[in-house]
Design an enzyme around this catalytic site. Structure first.
Site, PDB file in Angstrom:
ATOM      1  N   CYS A   1       0.812  -1.226   0.000  1.00  0.00           N
ATOM      2  CA  CYS A   1       0.000   0.000   0.000  1.00  0.00           C
ATOM      3  C   CYS A   1       0.842   1.272   0.000  1.00  0.00           C
ATOM      4  CB  CYS A   1      -0.935   0.005   1.197  1.00  0.00           C
ATOM      5  SG  CYS A   1      -1.912  -1.491   1.309  1.00  0.00           S
TER       6      CYS A   1
ATOM      7  N   HIS B   1      -3.410   6.784   2.903  1.00  0.00           N
ATOM      8  CA  HIS B   1      -3.815   5.483   2.381  1.00  0.00           C
ATOM      9  C   HIS B   1      -5.211   5.154   2.932  1.00  0.00           C
ATOM     10  CE1 HIS B   1      -4.037   1.510   1.052  1.00  0.00           C
ATOM     11  NE2 HIS B   1      -3.824   0.948   2.225  1.00  0.00           N
TER      12      HIS B   1
ATOM     13  N   ASN C   1     -10.020  -0.511   0.087  1.00  0.00           N
ATOM     14  CA  ASN C   1      -8.565  -0.413   0.082  1.00  0.00           C
ATOM     15  C   ASN C   1      -8.044  -0.928  -1.261  1.00  0.00           C
ATOM     16  OD1 ASN C   1      -5.817  -0.807   0.425  1.00  0.00           O
ATOM     17  ND2 ASN C   1      -5.983  -1.798   2.426  1.00  0.00           N
TER      18      ASN C   1
HETATM   19  N1  ACO Z   1     -18.222  -9.253   9.177  1.00  0.00           N
HETATM   20  C1  ACO Z   1     -18.630  -9.533  10.428  1.00  0.00           C
HETATM   21  N2  ACO Z   1     -17.775  -9.858  11.419  1.00  0.00           N
HETATM   22  C2  ACO Z   1     -16.465  -9.898  11.130  1.00  0.00           C
HETATM   23  C3  ACO Z   1     -15.981  -9.615   9.845  1.00  0.00           C
HETATM   24  C4  ACO Z   1     -16.914  -9.295   8.862  1.00  0.00           C
HETATM   25  N3  ACO Z   1     -16.556  -9.014   7.591  1.00  0.00           N
HETATM   26  N4  ACO Z   1     -14.644  -9.709   9.858  1.00  0.00           N
HETATM   27  C5  ACO Z   1     -14.286 -10.053  11.093  1.00  0.00           C
HETATM   28  N5  ACO Z   1     -15.391 -10.166  11.871  1.00  0.00           N
HETATM   29  C6  ACO Z   1     -15.447 -10.522  13.275  1.00  0.00           C
HETATM   30  C7  ACO Z   1     -14.215 -11.256  13.705  1.00  0.00           C
HETATM   31  O1  ACO Z   1     -14.324 -12.643  13.394  1.00  0.00           O
HETATM   32  C8  ACO Z   1     -14.196 -10.995  15.188  1.00  0.00           C
HETATM   33  O2  ACO Z   1     -15.063 -11.884  15.806  1.00  0.00           O
HETATM   34  P1  ACO Z   1     -14.570 -12.699  17.110  1.00  0.00           P
HETATM   35  O3  ACO Z   1     -14.278 -11.612  18.116  1.00  0.00           O
HETATM   36  O4  ACO Z   1     -15.751 -13.540  17.400  1.00  0.00           O
HETATM   37  O5  ACO Z   1     -13.355 -13.426  16.653  1.00  0.00           O
HETATM   38  C9  ACO Z   1     -14.820  -9.602  15.306  1.00  0.00           C
HETATM   39  O6  ACO Z   1     -15.487  -9.351  14.075  1.00  0.00           O
HETATM   40  C10 ACO Z   1     -13.811  -8.499  15.552  1.00  0.00           C
HETATM   41  O7  ACO Z   1     -12.697  -8.725  14.721  1.00  0.00           O
HETATM   42  P2  ACO Z   1     -11.425  -7.811  14.784  1.00  0.00           P
HETATM   43  O8  ACO Z   1     -10.366  -8.383  13.893  1.00  0.00           O
HETATM   44  O9  ACO Z   1     -11.051  -7.464  16.169  1.00  0.00           O
HETATM   45  O10 ACO Z   1     -12.030  -6.494  14.131  1.00  0.00           O
HETATM   46  P3  ACO Z   1     -11.321  -5.111  14.009  1.00  0.00           P
HETATM   47  O11 ACO Z   1     -12.107  -4.101  14.701  1.00  0.00           O
HETATM   48  O12 ACO Z   1      -9.854  -5.170  14.282  1.00  0.00           O
HETATM   49  O13 ACO Z   1     -11.475  -4.843  12.453  1.00  0.00           O
HETATM   50  C11 ACO Z   1     -10.195  -4.921  10.454  1.00  0.00           C
HETATM   51  C12 ACO Z   1     -10.885  -5.718  11.527  1.00  0.00           C
HETATM   52  C13 ACO Z   1     -11.221  -4.095   9.743  1.00  0.00           C
HETATM   53  C14 ACO Z   1      -9.510  -5.880   9.488  1.00  0.00           C
HETATM   54  C15 ACO Z   1      -9.147  -3.991  11.101  1.00  0.00           C
HETATM   55  O14 ACO Z   1      -8.354  -4.714  11.982  1.00  0.00           O
HETATM   56  C16 ACO Z   1      -8.254  -3.312  10.094  1.00  0.00           C
HETATM   57  O15 ACO Z   1      -8.688  -2.466   9.342  1.00  0.00           O
HETATM   58  N6  ACO Z   1      -6.951  -3.619  10.124  1.00  0.00           N
HETATM   59  C17 ACO Z   1      -5.996  -2.961   9.249  1.00  0.00           C
HETATM   60  C18 ACO Z   1      -6.034  -3.518   7.884  1.00  0.00           C
HETATM   61  C19 ACO Z   1      -5.135  -2.711   7.007  1.00  0.00           C
HETATM   62  O16 ACO Z   1      -4.942  -1.545   7.220  1.00  0.00           O
HETATM   63  N7  ACO Z   1      -4.522  -3.282   6.008  1.00  0.00           N
HETATM   64  C20 ACO Z   1      -3.676  -2.414   5.199  1.00  0.00           C
HETATM   65  C21 ACO Z   1      -2.694  -3.022   4.509  1.00  0.00           C
HETATM   66  S1  ACO Z   1      -3.288  -3.963   3.145  1.00  0.00           S
HETATM   67  C22 ACO Z   1      -1.939  -4.178   2.098  1.00  0.00           C
HETATM   68  O17 ACO Z   1      -0.857  -3.761   2.348  1.00  0.00           O
HETATM   69  C23 ACO Z   1      -2.167  -4.990   0.821  1.00  0.00           C
END
Ligand code: ACO
Length: 334
Positions: free
Chosen positions: A115, A255, A285
């Site tokens: 990214c 980003h 993203n």
């Molecule tokens: N729908 C419903 N529930 C979901 C989903 C979904 N799509 N995805 C995950 N959940 C659930 C999980 O299973 C978890 O349930 P559990 O507690 O029973 O296990 C719960 O929701 C919370 O999950 P978390 O991972 O804690 O959710 P979080 O608030 O951290 O959000 C996310 C997840 C959106 C992925 C976040 O962590 C994020 O944005 N991280 C950064 C990603 C990023 O910036 N990537 C950039 C680089 S990409 C690249 O370089 C190619």
């Protein structure tokens, strides 16, 4: 050695026509619109057509950028394509783009910084121009992430989209253009965000396909914490190198991974919404395409005036991060 000022002369984008909404995703995996919007800010994303690959998206974005810069392809000296979804391992997507554009004198290479790719790309290209080695460079951030996402994994498939953004770089009035660069990497975090198979470590086999090792895997929570820290630090570093205070930032182009990451940067730098380019609600993203697409839209919406301080900042797989400060010049090629 005399160093000349380098800026952005024109931008362009290409976003595939097909829109995949959160409602569509509800039919594919166990998720819902409310969760996706509240946890990420994303409402829909674009998906490349079956016949489209990264070079196809790149060419359309590049043609628009060239037109906006008032240049033709044969004037381009260098093409850098930042991507983690090249058409194939080699030849480089930059070579395919060069051929299709007719940029016959351009040197070409791909750049892999996930990214952060576009920010690494403009940082690299501008060194060639600043030192007089080249005059005009085309930097493209492009991804077809839909091709490397596991569409059964709700943790990742809701986040990503396809698209391309391009910028033409060239000499600008002294004192304008890129003022500073702050790039970084931490390979010890490489495991957090990766595609395991398909390279020399783990070549493609029937088993790697079966185990979905060709799909993107991500430790979302760890990447989130890393992202908040490094994007803010990189922005602070780039501002300091440019001799600017945070109050002098006119537009941040971050980003577009998660609205909560962008909001944390807004809080840290005291930015109101009018000072931040946000489009992840429409596109999700797009990895290396996110920053150039957001920049292009800000230019088109007349949100950037001559003399404005524009900060491009991002983070991604690698792990990598980067920020660069521009004093906007609004010049066409001469
Ligand atoms: N729908 C419903 N529930 C979901 C989903 C979904 N799509 N995805 C995950 N959940 C659930 C999980 O299973 C978890 O349930 P559990 O507690 O029973 O296990 C719960 O929701 C919370 O999950 P978390 O991972 O804690 O959710 P979080 O608030 O951290 O959000 C996310 C997840 C959106 C992925 C976040 O962590 C994020 O944005 N991280 C950064 C990603 C990023 O910036 N990537 C950039 C680089 S990409 C690249 O370089 C190619």
């Amino acid at each position: 050695m005399k160093v000349r000022s380098v800026g952005i002369l024109g931008t362009g984008v290409y976003l595939p026509e097909k829109v995949l909404t959160n409602a569509d995703l509800e039919k594919m995996v166990d998720t819902n619109d409310e969760w996706i919007v509240s946890r990420t800010g994303i409402r829909e994303r674009r998906i490349a057509a079956d016949h489209e690959a990264s070079s196809d998206l790149s060419i359309k974005a590049a043609e628009m950028a060239l037109k906006n810069a008032n240049l033709t392809a044969d004037q381009i000296d260098l093409i850098i394509v930042a991507t983690v979804t090249p058409d194939m391992s080699f030849p480089a997507t930059a070579c395919l783009v060069q051929d299709q554009l007719g940029a016959s004198k351009a040197a070409t290479f791909d750049l892999s910084a996930a990214c952060t790719g576009f920010i690494y790309g403009v940082s690299a290209a501008s060194q060639f121009i600043a030192t007089g080695v080249y005059r005009y460079a085309l930097v493209i951030g492009v991804e077809c992430l839909s091709r490397i996402v596991d569409w059964e994994d709700r943790n990742t498939c809701i986040l990503f989209g396809d698209g391309a953004g391009a910028a033409v770089l060239g000499p600008v009035e002294e004192g304008y253009g890129f003022l500073s660069y702050e790039l970084g990497g931490d390979g010890s975090g490489g495991e957090l965000l990766k595609i395991e198979a398909g390279g020399s470590r783990c070549p493609a086999t029937a088993a790697t396909v079966e185990e979905k090792l060709h799909s993107l895997s991500m430790s979302g929570r760890e990447v989130f914490k890393f992202a908040v820290r490094v994007m803010n630090n990189a922005t602070e570093g780039a501002l300091a190198k440019a001799g600017l205070e945070k109050e002098e930032m006119d537009l941040m182009v971050p980003h577009q991974a998660n609205i909560r990451i962008i909001e944390s940067a807004m809080k840290r730098f005291g930015l109101t919404k009018d000072k931040v380019a946000i489009n992840l609600d429409k596109y999700g993203n797009m990895s290396s395409a996110s920053v150039p697409v957001a920049l292009h839209e800000a230019v088109q919406e007349n949100r950037i005036q001559k003399g404005d301080h524009v900060v491009l900042c991002g983070f991604g797989g690698g792990l990598t991060w980067g920020a660069t400060v521009l004093k906007w010049s609004q010049e066409e090629a001469k």
